[in-house]
Design an enzyme around this catalytic site. Structure first.
Site, short mmCIF file in Angstrom:
data_model
loop_
_atom_site.label_atom_id
_atom_site.label_comp_id
_atom_site.label_asym_id
_atom_site.label_seq_id
_atom_site.Cartn_x
_atom_site.Cartn_y
_atom_site.Cartn_z
N TYR A 172 13.77 6.59 -13.50
CA TYR A 172 13.96 8.01 -13.80
C TYR A 172 12.78 8.53 -14.59
O TYR A 172 12.14 7.80 -15.35
CB TYR A 172 15.23 8.23 -14.63
CG TYR A 172 16.51 8.13 -13.85
CD1 TYR A 172 17.09 9.26 -13.28
CD2 TYR A 172 17.16 6.90 -13.70
CE1 TYR A 172 18.27 9.18 -12.57
CE2 TYR A 172 18.35 6.81 -12.99
CZ TYR A 172 18.90 7.94 -12.43
OH TYR A 172 20.07 7.86 -11.72
N ASP A 207 23.65 14.04 -11.23
CA ASP A 207 24.56 15.09 -11.67
C ASP A 207 24.05 16.48 -11.28
O ASP A 207 22.94 16.63 -10.76
CB ASP A 207 24.73 15.03 -13.19
CG ASP A 207 25.38 13.73 -13.62
OD1 ASP A 207 26.34 13.30 -12.97
OD2 ASP A 207 24.90 13.14 -14.61
#
Length: 445
Positions: free
Chosen positions: A234, A156
């Site tokens: 992540y 994002d």
């Protein structure tokens, strides 16, 4: 007198006809010359392009601080996307070249980008910058569809990566020959690497300073950067402050295994119908970096796939637990969809500290030449120094600030907020459930 006028008119018409024929003949000559030049261009190799882009790697040091000024400045202004083409670059011509299917490992600092993918109508995106570089270096073969482009993840706005992977057909130096020893212009075997274009070096010389190619690998044509990925990892960085890391780690372990994460994501009921995901690894670690006595830590989460905003929602709840505002058991309650079918309303963790750390594939080994690797390290070190200079300036500004007011406090994440009473997650208003969202969508049809 009338005969004179008639003869004069005939002369003018004859002159126009003669000029028209001359122009038509010239157009045919130009078309023939254009066809000849196009044929010559289609036989060119990219050696010329590569040589034209050669420059001193030392320039990256000079560009370090300047790049930070540009990245932090006007580039963040929203603007409609515009399609830019490299002058003289014809994608149809490039399809005549030999090509091979390649995976690229990409690093980017996401602060100034509106996400990775370029489908949205906002610029800049990481993907749009990569394709500009591919066109500028004349590595792109055909358009995006013809190149069989795929990407591993869609990070994002503001999210960074040191391990994003994309795959597509790129132009190759290597030539396949058919039985008549004529260049076929088709696929190159995976094993052939010697004599190939140094994709890392060529692309890094034209990419913006906050995007870099870390390596490349030949892959089979059935490879997909998205669907061939075995696992994604992540990392989320944060300042420890007074957070209870033990409680956060105990809570995070509850994410391990396969669960329905609809209460830990931004639900897209129109396109996503399965919210079960498997988390294979969770850990919290401390780094060797500190600032003003504060310890920098990181949350590492690994899984086969993730939902939209899943990691940031997980981290947000963990921060509440670390601050003692929620109990460790709230994770079990939110993962139980029977008891909690609707997600409580809460703000996600900020996007900037999140990075896509790695994407794992079977039998994919990324290549980076020694020269390209050295240039890459120099560039990244110089970028790091430039950001440290910015940090020093902000530190000086903080020392010059007025004392905090009595109704303000400095929270552990480094942000100053007014003191507010915490409302338990289970007592907050909730978002519509998946079934309610689907019902609303179906009623519109």
């Amino acid at each position: 007198m009338l005969n004179g006028i008639s003869e004069s008119g005939s002369d003018v018409v004859g002159s126009f006809i003669s000029q028209l024929q001359a122009l038509q003949n010239r157009v045919k000559e130009l078309e023939a010359e254009n066809s000849k030049l196009s044929s010559q261009i289609s036989k060119c190799c990219c050696h010329k392009t590569e040589e034209m882009q050669n420059g001193s790697d030392v320039e990256s040091f000079k560009q370090g601080v300047e790049s930070q000024r540009k990245n932090a400045g006007g580039d963040k202004t929203r603007k409609k996307k515009t399609i830019e083409r490299n002058p003289g670059y014809d994608l149809k011509i490039m399809t005549h070249h030999s090509k091979r299917y390649v995976a690229l490992k990409v690093m980017y600092f996401g602060q100034r980008f509106y996400g990775f993918a370029s489908e949205a109508q906002m610029d800049p995106t990481v993907e749009s910058e990569i394709f500009k570089a591919l066109e500028k270096t004349r590595l792109l073969v055909g358009d995006r569809k013809e190149s069989q482009y795929s990407r591993c993840g869609r990070t994002d706005k503001g999210v960074s990566s040191v391990g994003q992977v994309i795959a597509l057909f790129l132009r190759s130096n290597l030539k396949e020959t058919d039985g008549n020893h004529k260049i076929s212009g088709e696929l190159i075997p995976e094993a052939q690497i010697e004599g190939e274009i140094d994709y890392v070096r060529v692309l890094n010389r034209v990419l913006p300073s906050d995007i870099r190619i870390l390596g490349w690998s030949p892959v089979s044509i059935d490879f997909s950067a998205r669907f061939s990925c075995l696992a994604r990892e992540y990392k989320y960085f944060f300042w420890r402050g007074n957070l209870n890391l033990s409680a956060m780690e105990n809570a995070g372990k509850k994410f391990l295994g396969e669960h329905d994460f609809r209460n830990f994501c931004k639900m897209d009921a129109a396109n996503v119908h399965n919210y079960r995901r498997r988390i294979t690894q969770f850990e919290i670690s401390s780094s060797n970096m500190s600032f003003e006595g504060g310890q920098l830590c990181a949350i590492k989460v690994k899984g086969s796939a993730f939902l939209w905003h899943q990691v940031r929602c997980m981290v947000a709840v963990l921060f509440m637990i670390g601050q003692g505002l929620e109990s460790v058991d709230v994770i079990d309650i939110l993962l139980d969809i029977e008891k909690t079918p609707r997600k409580p309303q809460y703000a996600m963790a900020p996007e900037t500290p999140l990075i896509l750390q790695s994407c794992e594939f079977e039998d994919v080994k990324f290549i980076c030449s020694s020269d390209s690797g050295q240039a890459l390290r120099i560039h990244l070190e110089n970028e790091g120094r430039a950001y440290q200079l910015q940090s020093a300036i902000f530190q000086e500004a903080a020392l010059s600030c007025l004392p905090l007011a009595k109704d303000q406090s400095l929270f552990n994440d480094g942000t100053i907020k007014k003191v507010t009473s915490h409302i338990s997650l289970l007592c907050r208003p909730t978002e519509p459930s998946y079934e309610e969202r689907r019902g609303k969508l179906n009623s519109r049809r």
